[in-house]
Scaffold this active site. Sequence first.
Site, PDB file in Angstrom:
ATOM      1  N   GLY A   8       2.674  -1.129   4.280  1.00  0.00           N
ATOM      2  CA  GLY A   8       2.747   0.224   3.979  1.00  0.00           C
ATOM      3  C   GLY A   8       3.967   0.781   3.850  1.00  0.00           C
ATOM      4  O   GLY A   8       4.790   0.506   2.723  1.00  0.00           O
ATOM      5  N   GLU A  24      -7.040   4.654   7.713  1.00  0.00           N
ATOM      6  CA  GLU A  24      -6.855   6.049   7.537  1.00  0.00           C
ATOM      7  C   GLU A  24      -8.252   6.638   6.697  1.00  0.00           C
ATOM      8  O   GLU A  24      -8.766   7.835   6.784  1.00  0.00           O
ATOM      9  CB  GLU A  24      -5.429   6.242   6.462  1.00  0.00           C
ATOM     10  CG  GLU A  24      -4.431   6.046   7.601  1.00  0.00           C
ATOM     11  CD  GLU A  24      -3.078   5.617   6.773  1.00  0.00           C
ATOM     12  OE1 GLU A  24      -3.159   5.664   5.490  1.00  0.00           O
ATOM     13  OE2 GLU A  24      -1.893   4.834   7.321  1.00  0.00           O
ATOM     14  N   LYS A  68       0.144   4.339  -0.247  1.00  0.00           N
ATOM     15  CA  LYS A  68      -0.478   5.283   0.305  1.00  0.00           C
ATOM     16  C   LYS A  68      -0.349   6.405  -0.508  1.00  0.00           C
ATOM     17  O   LYS A  68       0.017   6.496  -1.656  1.00  0.00           O
ATOM     18  CB  LYS A  68       0.053   5.605   1.900  1.00  0.00           C
ATOM     19  CG  LYS A  68       0.032   4.381   2.763  1.00  0.00           C
ATOM     20  CD  LYS A  68       0.066   4.812   4.107  1.00  0.00           C
ATOM     21  CE  LYS A  68       0.177   3.548   4.760  1.00  0.00           C
ATOM     22  NZ  LYS A  68       0.085   3.668   6.367  1.00  0.00           N
ATOM     23  N   ASN A 116       0.962  -1.028   0.064  1.00  0.00           N
ATOM     24  CA  ASN A 116       0.237   0.006  -0.169  1.00  0.00           C
ATOM     25  C   ASN A 116       0.883   1.525   0.093  1.00  0.00           C
ATOM     26  O   ASN A 116       1.735   1.495   1.036  1.00  0.00           O
ATOM     27  CB  ASN A 116      -0.928  -0.024   1.195  1.00  0.00           C
ATOM     28  CG  ASN A 116      -1.693   1.159   1.349  1.00  0.00           C
ATOM     29  OD1 ASN A 116      -1.911   1.973   0.501  1.00  0.00           O
ATOM     30  ND2 ASN A 116      -2.283   1.394   2.707  1.00  0.00           N
ATOM     31  N   SER A 140       3.332  -2.319  10.328  1.00  0.00           N
ATOM     32  CA  SER A 140       4.587  -2.495  10.569  1.00  0.00           C
ATOM     33  C   SER A 140       5.084  -3.849  10.314  1.00  0.00           C
ATOM     34  O   SER A 140       6.028  -4.049  11.281  1.00  0.00           O
ATOM     35  CB  SER A 140       4.895  -1.880  11.997  1.00  0.00           C
ATOM     36  OG  SER A 140       4.540  -0.730  12.147  1.00  0.00           O
ATOM     37  N   GLU A 174      -5.659  -5.203  10.642  1.00  0.00           N
ATOM     38  CA  GLU A 174      -4.706  -4.129  10.643  1.00  0.00           C
ATOM     39  C   GLU A 174      -5.037  -3.405  12.009  1.00  0.00           C
ATOM     40  O   GLU A 174      -5.877  -2.464  11.964  1.00  0.00           O
ATOM     41  CB  GLU A 174      -4.685  -3.245   9.588  1.00  0.00           C
ATOM     42  CG  GLU A 174      -4.194  -3.702   8.204  1.00  0.00           C
ATOM     43  CD  GLU A 174      -3.668  -2.688   7.485  1.00  0.00           C
ATOM     44  OE1 GLU A 174      -2.545  -3.062   6.837  1.00  0.00           O
ATOM     45  OE2 GLU A 174      -4.366  -1.715   6.986  1.00  0.00           O
ATOM     46  N   HIS A 231      -9.609   0.922   4.911  1.00  0.00           N
ATOM     47  CA  HIS A 231      -8.255   1.171   5.605  1.00  0.00           C
ATOM     48  C   HIS A 231      -8.505   2.290   6.613  1.00  0.00           C
ATOM     49  O   HIS A 231      -9.265   3.012   6.688  1.00  0.00           O
ATOM     50  CB  HIS A 231      -7.302   1.893   4.596  1.00  0.00           C
ATOM     51  CG  HIS A 231      -5.872   1.946   5.156  1.00  0.00           C
ATOM     52  ND1 HIS A 231      -5.593   2.855   6.062  1.00  0.00           N
ATOM     53  CD2 HIS A 231      -4.714   0.869   4.746  1.00  0.00           C
ATOM     54  CE1 HIS A 231      -4.172   2.428   6.486  1.00  0.00           C
ATOM     55  NE2 HIS A 231      -3.912   1.475   5.800  1.00  0.00           N
ATOM     56  N   GLY A 275       2.123   2.011  10.781  1.00  0.00           N
ATOM     57  CA  GLY A 275       3.223   3.115  10.622  1.00  0.00           C
ATOM     58  C   GLY A 275       3.720   3.651  11.843  1.00  0.00           C
ATOM     59  O   GLY A 275       4.371   4.660  11.923  1.00  0.00           O
TER      60      GLY A 275
END
Length: 244
Positions: A229, A97, A11, A9, A208, A166, A95, A172
């Site tokens: 990510g 985010e 991002k 991903n 992570s 996740e 996701h 992150g």
Amino acid sequence: MRGKLVVGNWKMNGGLAANAGLLSELIAGWKPGPGRQIAVCVPYPYLAQVAAALASSPIAWGAQDVSEHASGAYTGEVSAAMLAEFGCRYAIVGHSERRQYYGDTDAVVAAKAVATLASGLTPIVCVGETLAERDARVTESVVLRQLDAVLAGAGADAAKLVVAYEPVWAIGTGRTASPAEAQVVHAVLRTRLARAGAAQVSLLYGGSVKPDNATALFAMADIDGGLIGGASLKAGEFLAIARA
Ligand code: PEP
């Protein structure tokens, strides 16, 4: 069928020149094995670049979000049918985010998954609890609530989903769920998927994942790969994770 799937991903990262370098390193370095696949999910403007670069490679590609609507007056949105025209195989939906910054509710995420399936793409449905929810010991009910919304919408197509667990606190942050912690949640998700006739869905872990923790995570019984990510932006790290 459950195989090993590792999805990058990107991002909101990249640029034409940087992408070209990353993609050519992935193409040169990726040797698919039986039941092993990798994919990259990229920002919309780069779909044409990625489609051209990866067209004759075994690496799949997708988008990081999709509209729940088929077409119409939805300024700024991109439909699943448009993604299909770029050869996308995947679209990430839900996701954290998107849930956190753009207000994607469980109902919206379910509608996005249904729209993705309707265009013949595979939704990668993200579920996961916040740190406060983990501390309050409601992880299971949170991820099942998020998954159930999608299963209700997908109906008989549930078996076509990919699901990514996740934990929000691991995305992150450099903090990863231990393999055992992740497996507990994956087993809960697997049981729910089995009840929906979708026991063979690929269940990815994200948060992570790095080359040094991927092997232990992917060795767990119900972890079928990862959604990656930060480490997906470095070909060497992403390939090392994909080979783990
Ligand atoms: C992600 O964006 O889905 C993710 C897991 O990010 P990271 O690997 O950087 O934690």
